[in-house]
Write a protein that holds these residues in place. Structure first.
Motif, PDB file in Angstrom:
ATOM      1  N   THR A  26       7.162   3.315  -4.531  1.00 39.98           N
ATOM      2  CA  THR A  26       6.912   1.872  -4.563  1.00 39.98           C
ATOM      3  C   THR A  26       6.938   1.458  -6.025  1.00 39.98           C
ATOM      4  O   THR A  26       6.001   1.770  -6.769  1.00 39.98           O
ATOM      5  CB  THR A  26       5.547   1.527  -3.941  1.00 39.98           C
ATOM      6  OG1 THR A  26       5.505   1.984  -2.600  1.00 39.98           O
ATOM      7  CG2 THR A  26       5.289   0.030  -3.987  1.00 39.98           C
ATOM      8  N   LYS A  59       3.814  11.091   8.259  1.00 34.29           N
ATOM      9  CA  LYS A  59       3.324  10.515   6.998  1.00 34.29           C
ATOM     10  C   LYS A  59       3.765   9.063   6.929  1.00 34.29           C
ATOM     11  O   LYS A  59       4.971   8.781   6.960  1.00 34.29           O
ATOM     12  CB  LYS A  59       3.895  11.316   5.822  1.00 34.29           C
ATOM     13  CG  LYS A  59       3.432  10.882   4.451  1.00 34.29           C
ATOM     14  CD  LYS A  59       3.909  11.878   3.408  1.00 34.29           C
ATOM     15  CE  LYS A  59       3.246  11.633   2.057  1.00 34.29           C
ATOM     16  NZ  LYS A  59       3.511  12.717   1.101  1.00 34.29           N
ATOM     17  N   GLU A  71       0.845  -1.199   0.000  1.00 34.95           N
ATOM     18  CA  GLU A  71       0.000   0.000   0.000  1.00 34.95           C
ATOM     19  C   GLU A  71       0.870   1.233   0.000  1.00 34.95           C
ATOM     20  O   GLU A  71       1.365   1.670   1.031  1.00 34.95           O
ATOM     21  CB  GLU A  71      -0.911  -0.011   1.222  1.00 34.95           C
ATOM     22  CG  GLU A  71      -1.966   1.081   1.227  1.00 34.95           C
ATOM     23  CD  GLU A  71      -2.983   0.900   0.117  1.00 34.95           C
ATOM     24  OE1 GLU A  71      -2.907   1.700  -0.842  1.00 34.95           O
ATOM     25  OE2 GLU A  71      -3.818  -0.013   0.194  1.00 34.95           O
ATOM     26  N   GLY A  72       1.066   1.807  -1.190  1.00 32.51           N
ATOM     27  CA  GLY A  72       1.886   3.000  -1.315  1.00 32.51           C
ATOM     28  C   GLY A  72       1.230   4.272  -0.797  1.00 32.51           C
ATOM     29  O   GLY A  72       1.877   5.080  -0.128  1.00 32.51           O
ATOM     30  N   ARG A 113      -5.622  11.511   3.151  1.00 32.99           N
ATOM     31  CA  ARG A 113      -5.054  10.371   2.432  1.00 32.99           C
ATOM     32  C   ARG A 113      -5.794  10.186   1.115  1.00 32.99           C
ATOM     33  O   ARG A 113      -6.975  10.532   0.981  1.00 32.99           O
ATOM     34  CB  ARG A 113      -5.138   9.089   3.250  1.00 32.99           C
ATOM     35  CG  ARG A 113      -6.557   8.604   3.543  1.00 32.99           C
ATOM     36  CD  ARG A 113      -6.539   7.207   4.116  1.00 32.99           C
ATOM     37  NE  ARG A 113      -7.851   6.715   4.499  1.00 32.99           N
ATOM     38  CZ  ARG A 113      -8.727   6.174   3.660  1.00 32.99           C
ATOM     39  NH1 ARG A 113      -8.437   6.079   2.381  1.00 32.99           N
ATOM     40  NH2 ARG A 113      -9.896   5.736   4.090  1.00 32.99           N
ATOM     41  N   HIS A 161       8.428   9.409  -1.856  1.00 34.18           N
ATOM     42  CA  HIS A 161       8.393   7.988  -1.520  1.00 34.18           C
ATOM     43  C   HIS A 161       7.941   7.203  -2.744  1.00 34.18           C
ATOM     44  O   HIS A 161       6.980   7.594  -3.411  1.00 34.18           O
ATOM     45  CB  HIS A 161       7.469   7.737  -0.332  1.00 34.18           C
ATOM     46  CG  HIS A 161       7.858   8.532   0.871  1.00 34.18           C
ATOM     47  ND1 HIS A 161       8.905   8.177   1.699  1.00 34.18           N
ATOM     48  CD2 HIS A 161       7.370   9.690   1.373  1.00 34.18           C
ATOM     49  CE1 HIS A 161       9.036   9.079   2.657  1.00 34.18           C
ATOM     50  NE2 HIS A 161       8.114  10.012   2.475  1.00 34.18           N
ATOM     51  N   GLU A 178      -0.138   7.150   1.248  1.00 33.55           N
ATOM     52  CA  GLU A 178       0.165   7.390   2.662  1.00 33.55           C
ATOM     53  C   GLU A 178      -1.005   8.020   3.408  1.00 33.55           C
ATOM     54  O   GLU A 178      -1.849   8.698   2.824  1.00 33.55           O
ATOM     55  CB  GLU A 178       1.375   8.317   2.803  1.00 33.55           C
ATOM     56  CG  GLU A 178       2.655   7.785   2.186  1.00 33.55           C
ATOM     57  CD  GLU A 178       2.919   8.311   0.795  1.00 33.55           C
ATOM     58  OE1 GLU A 178       4.055   8.160   0.312  1.00 33.55           O
ATOM     59  OE2 GLU A 178       1.967   8.840   0.185  1.00 33.55           O
ATOM     60  N   SER A 182       4.836   9.344  -4.309  1.00 29.27           N
ATOM     61  CA  SER A 182       4.272  10.580  -3.766  1.00 29.27           C
ATOM     62  C   SER A 182       5.374  11.623  -3.645  1.00 29.27           C
ATOM     63  O   SER A 182       6.518  11.304  -3.335  1.00 29.27           O
ATOM     64  CB  SER A 182       3.623  10.340  -2.399  1.00 29.27           C
ATOM     65  OG  SER A 182       4.600  10.024  -1.427  1.00 29.27           O
ATOM     66  N   CYS A 224       2.990   4.941   5.229  1.00 31.07           N
ATOM     67  CA  CYS A 224       2.358   4.137   4.185  1.00 31.07           C
ATOM     68  C   CYS A 224       2.128   2.721   4.693  1.00 31.07           C
ATOM     69  O   CYS A 224       2.205   2.449   5.886  1.00 31.07           O
ATOM     70  CB  CYS A 224       3.229   4.140   2.930  1.00 31.07           C
ATOM     71  SG  CYS A 224       4.922   3.544   3.227  1.00 31.07           S
ATOM     72  N   GLU A 239       8.497   3.356   7.043  1.00 32.22           N
ATOM     73  CA  GLU A 239       7.314   3.622   6.237  1.00 32.22           C
ATOM     74  C   GLU A 239       7.096   5.132   6.169  1.00 32.22           C
ATOM     75  O   GLU A 239       6.315   5.699   6.904  1.00 32.22           O
ATOM     76  CB  GLU A 239       6.070   2.935   6.806  1.00 32.22           C
ATOM     77  CG  GLU A 239       5.922   1.469   6.473  1.00 32.22           C
ATOM     78  CD  GLU A 239       6.773   0.566   7.357  1.00 32.22           C
ATOM     79  OE1 GLU A 239       6.920  -0.621   7.026  1.00 32.22           O
ATOM     80  OE2 GLU A 239       7.292   1.055   8.370  1.00 32.22           O
ATOM     81  N   SER A 240       7.876   5.787   5.318  1.00 34.03           N
ATOM     82  CA  SER A 240       7.733   7.209   4.971  1.00 34.03           C
ATOM     83  C   SER A 240       8.500   8.162   5.891  1.00 34.03           C
ATOM     84  O   SER A 240       9.665   7.931   6.157  1.00 34.03           O
ATOM     85  CB  SER A 240       6.268   7.602   4.828  1.00 34.03           C
ATOM     86  OG  SER A 240       5.648   6.828   3.810  1.00 34.03           O
TER      87      SER A 240
END
Length: 476
Positions: free
Chosen positions: A296, A105, A26-27, A139, A294, A29, A305, A107, A92-93
């Motif tokens: 993916t 933030k 799940e990219g 989001r 970020h 955020e 993002s 993800c 994660e971010s």
């Protein structure tokens, strides 16, 4: 602090999550931003030292933040600081900590909102910051909502959870779905304290009034630009995979230089990380401003993002950007996404922030989730689609959006190779919001190839009849 800390039940969280039947990272955020009113000590600190290095939230040590991030289910990978802000690259971010606000933030399947009570507790207990001034949570629609843990995965649950913390008797709150519910959309929640001065006949001292002037100074030029991209060009994504024998540091340096990211804001301090086997995160700082990226890169769930609060006047210094549209085009060029969502959230000048607070909503492109707009009612302008840009025009937008940010607004002008599918402008009292959604144009060559394939798929006797009718000199 006038907030409610709700009890959290692991059992209730478990029952709220659907079985995980989808595969993919799940990219998109979850983004939380909390502003606090500075206390007298923080104000004196800034007056004495001019800058904000050891004031407010910045006095919190890293182990305390790491304890909070354990609730989110992520870890600190690296950090850098300057005179204005502490930045953290997370597993994660990202996280950014200023003296008066925190931006978090995350993800994946992180549980960001469950850490909000702990953030408020840290601000109160460790820093003496008792008054929350503004809260923003947003989001994009998730790719795999069934994989999220409660309260995430369902926008209505997130809004209800936030409303249990920022209760209506003390806060104006609103939850919105921005854009097309049956298409690309973006969710936004806002909370601001009810002022004693809002009550007719109230003659007691307003605890918020003392810091009004200082807050206006902090809010000055405040903005957030986000570019949220999916269906990224697979060729572009090859750069974001770690190479054999390459260290994480070597991979991060290569990605920054070779992908084109290094040309967006080259005169900034960068803290980045290359993940194994793929993925990339970047935080950049220039004085009190930041930008973060970020990525993916996997084909089945590709996402990137870009976010920044750098004003165009600062951004233009080394690169001569004339508008945020130019920044957006630069970012899109790095990733060549199939779909793009852009949001620009900017602060209005002082004394223009509540002129439309009671204006009735007029846009059918947004939905109020919590059923009542406790904060300012959004004045929402009609959606402008690709065929209606000319009829809407820049002048009408400038009449609504503050002149100070007029050159920052996405006017819907062409982004090469893309069609604008949706556009909405909002007046949220103290802030202006522009939302736009784009999709990449299909090339005529692709259409031609599809037609050729369809012709080749015809029955043999139909193809033979067609050949017999072709003029001489034309071959298949």
């Amino acid at each position: 602090m006038i907030v409610n800390i709700p009890p959290f039940s692991e059992n209730s969280a478990a029952t709220a999550v659907s079985p995980q039947s989808l595969i993919g990272f799940e990219g998109p955020e979850k983004l939380l931003e909390v502003w606090f009113r500075p206390n007298s000590d923080a104000k004196e600190c800034r007056e004495l030292h001019h800058r904000h290095r050891s004031c407010g939230l910045r006095i919190v040590d890293q182990p305390t933040w790491e304890d909070m991030l354990n609730i989110v289910k992520c870890q600190v990978l690296s950090r850098k600081s300057n005179d204005y802000v502490d930045e953290f690259v997370l597993s994660e971010s990202s996280m950014f900590v200023y003296s008066h606000k925190i931006i978090l933030k995350t993800c994946g399947t992180t549980t960001l909102l469950l850490a909000l009570p702990r953030i408020l507790e840290i601000a109160h207990t460790n820093c003496g910051l008792e008054l929350v001034d503004s809260v923003f949570y947003s989001r994009k629609a998730f790719m795999f909502p069934a994989k999220q843990k409660w309260p995430h995965g369902n926008w209505g649950d997130e809004v209800l959870y936030l409303d249990t913390i920022f209760q209506p008797e003390h806060f104006h709150t609103s939850g919105y779905v921005v854009g097309k519910i049956n298409g690309e959309h973006w969710n936004l929640y806002t909370a601001a304290p009810r002022r004693d001065s809002d009550v007719v006949g109230w003659d007691e001292e307003d605890p918020y009034s003392e810091a009004d002037e200082e807050m206006e100074e902090l809010y000055k030029d405040d903005l957030t630009l986000e570019v949220l991209m999916s269906e990224l060009n697979p060729e572009k994504m090859k750069a974001f995979w770690k190479k054999d024998g390459e260290t994480e540091e070597e991979g991060a340096k290569r990605i920054y230089n070779d992908s084109g990211l290094g040309s967006i804001f080259p005169h900034t301090t960068v803290d980045d990380h290359c993940f194994d086997p793929c993925g990339y995160s970047l935080n950049g700082l220039i004085d009190q401003y930041y930008w973060t990226v970020h990525v993916t890169p996997e084909d089945h769930c590709s996402y990137a993002s870009f976010e920044t609060n750098i004003p165009i006047s600062v951004a233009a210094s080394p690169l001569a950007y004339q508008s945020y549209e130019e920044v957006v085009r630069k970012v899109i060029g790095v990733f060549e996404p199939g779909k793009v969502t852009v949001t620009l959230f900017s602060r209005k000048p002082e004394n223009k922030d509540r002129e439309t607070s009671d204006t009735e909503s007029r846009s059918e492109s947004s939905t109020s989730v919590n059923g009542s707009n406790h904060a300012t009612t959004l004045f929402q302008l009609p959606v402008v689609g690709p065929g209606a840009v000319a009829s809407w025009g820049r002048k009408s937008v400038d009449n609504i959006v503050s002149s100070e940010h007029a050159n920052m607004v996405l006017t819907g002008s062409a982004v090469d190779g893309y069609l604008m599918r949706d556009r909405v402008v909002y007046d949220l009292g103290g802030w202006d919001l522009v939302f736009a959604q784009f999709t990449r144009k299909r090339r005529r060559a692709l259409k031609f190839a599809t037609e050729v394939a369809a012709l080749d798929a015809r029955p043999e006797e139909v193809r033979a009849a067609g050949k017999a009718a072709e003029p001489e000199g034309i071959s298949s």
